[in-house]
Design an enzyme around this catalytic site. Structure first.
Site, PDB file in Angstrom:
ATOM      1  N   GLU A 182     -29.320 -13.258  -9.617  1.00  0.00           N
ATOM      2  CA  GLU A 182     -29.973 -13.600 -11.221  1.00  0.00           C
ATOM      3  C   GLU A 182     -31.390 -13.291 -11.261  1.00  0.00           C
ATOM      4  OE1 GLU A 182     -28.891 -17.152 -13.987  1.00  0.00           O
ATOM      5  OE2 GLU A 182     -30.549 -17.996 -12.479  1.00  0.00           O
ATOM      6  N   HIS A 237     -30.498 -13.234 -16.585  1.00  0.00           N
ATOM      7  CA  HIS A 237     -30.136 -14.588 -17.061  1.00  0.00           C
ATOM      8  C   HIS A 237     -29.723 -14.567 -18.701  1.00  0.00           C
ATOM      9  CE1 HIS A 237     -30.538 -18.780 -18.738  1.00  0.00           C
ATOM     10  NE2 HIS A 237     -29.617 -18.917 -17.865  1.00  0.00           N
ATOM     11  N   HIS A 272     -26.069 -13.821 -19.773  1.00  0.00           N
ATOM     12  CA  HIS A 272     -25.651 -14.870 -20.932  1.00  0.00           C
ATOM     13  C   HIS A 272     -26.149 -14.102 -22.161  1.00  0.00           C
ATOM     14  CE1 HIS A 272     -25.600 -17.431 -17.102  1.00  0.00           C
ATOM     15  NE2 HIS A 272     -24.752 -18.000 -17.780  1.00  0.00           N
ATOM     16  N   GLU A 275     -25.179 -18.340 -26.787  1.00  0.00           N
ATOM     17  CA  GLU A 275     -24.148 -19.190 -26.627  1.00  0.00           C
ATOM     18  C   GLU A 275     -24.344 -20.586 -27.488  1.00  0.00           C
ATOM     19  OE1 GLU A 275     -25.694 -20.661 -22.299  1.00  0.00           O
ATOM     20  OE2 GLU A 275     -24.196 -21.508 -22.912  1.00  0.00           O
TER      21      GLU A 275
HETATM   22  O1  MCF Z   1     -23.468 -20.420 -18.546  1.00  0.00           O
HETATM   23  C1  MCF Z   1     -23.933 -21.904 -18.229  1.00  0.00           C
HETATM   24  C2  MCF Z   1     -24.885 -22.179 -19.513  1.00  0.00           C
HETATM   25  N1  MCF Z   1     -25.792 -21.112 -20.096  1.00  0.00           N
HETATM   26  C3  MCF Z   1     -26.838 -20.694 -19.019  1.00  0.00           C
HETATM   27  N2  MCF Z   1     -26.997 -20.711 -17.809  1.00  0.00           N
HETATM   28  C4  MCF Z   1     -26.057 -21.520 -17.019  1.00  0.00           C
HETATM   29  C5  MCF Z   1     -24.810 -21.868 -17.094  1.00  0.00           C
HETATM   30  N3  MCF Z   1     -24.354 -22.642 -16.211  1.00  0.00           N
HETATM   31  C6  MCF Z   1     -25.314 -22.359 -15.161  1.00  0.00           C
HETATM   32  N4  MCF Z   1     -26.516 -21.872 -15.691  1.00  0.00           N
HETATM   33  C7  MCF Z   1     -27.816 -21.580 -14.821  1.00  0.00           C
HETATM   34  C8  MCF Z   1     -28.350 -20.399 -14.915  1.00  0.00           C
HETATM   35  O2  MCF Z   1     -27.761 -19.201 -14.266  1.00  0.00           O
HETATM   36  O3  MCF Z   1     -28.559 -22.592 -15.292  1.00  0.00           O
HETATM   37  C9  MCF Z   1     -29.938 -22.233 -14.890  1.00  0.00           C
HETATM   38  C10 MCF Z   1     -29.962 -20.656 -14.720  1.00  0.00           C
HETATM   39  O4  MCF Z   1     -30.035 -20.223 -13.387  1.00  0.00           O
HETATM   40  C11 MCF Z   1     -30.942 -22.873 -15.592  1.00  0.00           C
HETATM   41  S1  MCF Z   1     -31.213 -22.075 -17.328  1.00  0.00           S
HETATM   42  C12 MCF Z   1     -32.813 -22.301 -17.584  1.00  0.00           C
HETATM   43 FE    FE Z   2     -22.944 -19.153 -16.978  1.00  0.00          FE
END
Ligand code: MCF
Ligand code: FE
Length: 407
Positions: free
Chosen positions: A145, A183, A210, A213
Site C-alpha cells: 500500500e 490507498h 479504494h 466508498e
Molecule cells: O476497505 C476498508 C475501508 N476503506 C479504507 N481502508 C481500509 C479498509 N479496511 C482496512 N483499511 C485500511 C487501509 O488499507 O485502513 C487503513 C489503510 O491502511 C487506514 S485508512 C486511513
Molecule cells: Fe479495503
C-alpha cells in the site's frame, strides 16, 4: 496426472457452462474437462476419483480484496458511519496490528482455505502479514500500500513503499505475486500516485485502489466539505482534497490489471471511466453495509465487470467468501436470486482472476488447477438452480486443490 469426477462441474467459463456427471483431468493445470463417459473412454486404464452423490466441483474462490493485518479486530472498531470508523482505526490501529500475530493470521488463512478460497488479493499496509502469507499454500497477489497526502512527505513515503515492495519481490513465485495498492483519492497525494503508477508500469504489476466508498468521501472530494474537512484540518492541516475523483482516475491509464474497490458513491461518469480504463470493481458488500449503510448499485455498473472481496475483519465479521456471497444475495434484494447467484459466482472466480492478472478461476483447459469440491445437502432438480444452492448451502468445502495439489 489425476482425474476427478463430480455430479456437477460448475466451470465458471465464458459460457458459464455446467457439466452434469463430468470429469476433469489435471496436473498443475487443467488438461481436459468433459463428461465422465468421454473421459473414461479416453483414459480406460486411469484411476478416477469419483466424488459421488450431490458432489460439486468448481474453481476455487478468489477473494480480490482483503486486509489481513486487521485480522485481530472483532468488536474494537466503530461501525455505522465512515468517519467514526476511521477515527476508531486511528485510535486502535497499533493495538490491533500488534494483536494480529503470525499465529493468528496462520489460523485465519487456514479457515479462509477451508471456506473455499484459493486466491487472495491481500492489501498490505506494513508487510506484517508477509511471513504468514509466504508459508501458506494459498495463492496471493500481495498489494503493497501507498498512502500519504502531505506534499513534504512524498519522497519518504515513496522510499518506504519501494523498500516494502522490493522486499516482497524477493518472495515472488507462482503463488506469490507482488503488486501495488494506492490507498484512495483522499489519502494519497497526486504526485505520489503518479510516481507509484509509473513504478507499476515498469514492474508490470497489478494495481488496486479504494475509490468513493462513503458519502463523506464524496463531499470532501467534490466540494472540500463535510466531516472529512474537520478530520483533515485536525490531523494534517489540510483544507482541500488533494484530488478530484476524475483527476485521480485519469492517472490510471495503461495499467494492465487494475481494480477499484467499493465505488459505491461513484458517478456515472466515474463508472464509465473505470470501464474505459479496462478496470474491475471490487465489490465488498458487507464492508459497505457495516461502514456506510450503503450498497453498490449493480444496475449502474452493469457495463463494468466486478469481483468479490471480503475486505478485512476491520469491516467484516467473516473472511469466508461463501458468507460474503450469501450477504450479497440478501443485500441485493431487488435482483432475481437465480440470475444474481450465477453472476456472483462468476465475479468470485473468473472475474477475480482476470482483475488480478491470473489464468485461474475457470474449469477450462490450460487454466491453473485451483479447485474446490463439496456436496450439496440433497439432490438438485434443475441445474439452473445450481449457483443459488451453492451459495445458500455451502459453509465449508470437503477438499481444496491448489496448483494441482491437495492442501
Ligand atoms: O476497505 C476498508 C475501508 N476503506 C479504507 N481502508 C481500509 C479498509 N479496511 C482496512 N483499511 C485500511 C487501509 O488499507 O485502513 C487503513 C489503510 O491502511 C487506514 S485508512 C486511513
Ligand atoms: Fe479495503
Amino acid at each position: 496426472m489425476k482425474i476427478i469426477s463430480a455430479n456437477w462441474l460448475l466451470t465458471c467459463n465464458e459460457n458459464n457452462s455446467i457439466i452434469k456427471n463430468g470429469a476433469i483431468v489435471f496436473d498443475e493445470k487443467i488438461l481436459e474437462i468433459d463428461s465422465l463417459e468421454n473421459i473414461q473412454k479416453k483414459y480406460p486404464n486411469k484411476q478416477i476419483e469419483i466424488l459421488g452423490k450431490n458432489s460439486v466441483l468448481m474453481p476455487g474462490l478468489i477473494n480480490s480484496h482483503i486486509h489481513l493485518e486487521f485480522s485481530a479486530n472483532s468488536t474494537t472498531l466503530k461501525y455505522g458511519n465512515f468517519m467514526n470508523w476511521l477515527n476508531s482505526v486511528i485510535k486502535s490501529r497499533d493495538e490491533l496490528i500488534n494483536k494480529a500475530t503470525k499465529q493468528l493470521i496462520d489460523a485465519k488463512l487456514k479457515k479462509i482455505i477451508k471456506t473455499g478460497t484459493t486466491t487472495i488479493g491481500a492489501i498490505s499496509s506494513y508487510s506484517f502479514e508477509l511471513e504468514a502469507l509466504i508459508n501458506s499454500p494459498i495463492n496471493k497477489v500481495f498489494f503493497c500500500e501507498v498512502i500519504g497526502s502531505k506534499s513534504d512527505m512524498i519522497d519518504t513515503l515513496f522510499a518506504d513503499f519501494k523498500s516494502r515492495y522490493n522486499n516482497a519481490k524477493k518472495y515472488s513465485s507462482k503463488n506469490f505475486i507482488p503488486a501495488i495498492a494506492i490507498h484512495s483519492p483522499y489519502s494519497v497525494h497526486p504526485f505520489l500516485v503518479r510516481e507509484a503508477l509509473k513504478f507499476s508500469r515498469e514492474e508490470k504489476c497489478a494495481v488496486s485502489a479504494h475509490f468513493l466508498e462513503s458519502p463523506e468521501e464524496f463531499d470532501w472530494l467534490h466540494k472540500d466539505e463535510g466531516s472529512f474537512l474537520e478530520f483533515f484540518k485536525n490531523f494534517l492541516g489540510q483544507e482541500k482534497a488533494v484530488s478530484k475523483p476524475m483527476e485521480f482516475l485519469n492517472q490510471f491509464s495503461n495499467i494492465e490489471n487494475l481494480s477499484f474497490t467499493h465505488c459505491v458513491e461513484a458517478s456515472d461518469a466515474d463508472i464509465k471511466k473505470i470501464g474505459d480504463l479496462g478496470a474491475y470493481i471490487n465489490h465488498c458488500v458487507t464492508s459497505n453495509r457495516v461502514l456506510n449503510n450503503s450498497k453498490l448499485d449493480l444496475e449502474k455498473i452493469k457495463n463494468v465487470p466486478f469481483t468479490i472481496g471480503t475486505d478485512g475483519l476491520s469491516s467484516n465479521n467473516s473472511l469466508s467468501m461463501f458468507d460474503e456471497l450469501r450477504n450479497c444475495i440478501m443485500v441485493h434484494s431487488s435482483e432475481n436470486i437465480i440470475n444474481l447467484s450465477k453472476k456472483l459466482l462468476i465475479a468470485a472466480t473468473s472475474n477475480g482472476a482476470k482483475a488480478l492478472g491470473l489464468k485461474k478461476g475457470q474449469l477450462e483447459k490450460e487454466f491453473d488447477a485451483d479447485m474446490i469440491y463439496f456436496k450439496l445437502p440433497d439432490i438438485l432438480e434443475d441445474k439452473d438452480d445450481l449457483a443459488m444452492n451453492i451459495i445458500l448451502h455451502t459453509k465449508f468445502v470437503d477438499k481444496t486443490i491448489i496448483g494441482g495439489k491437495y492442501v
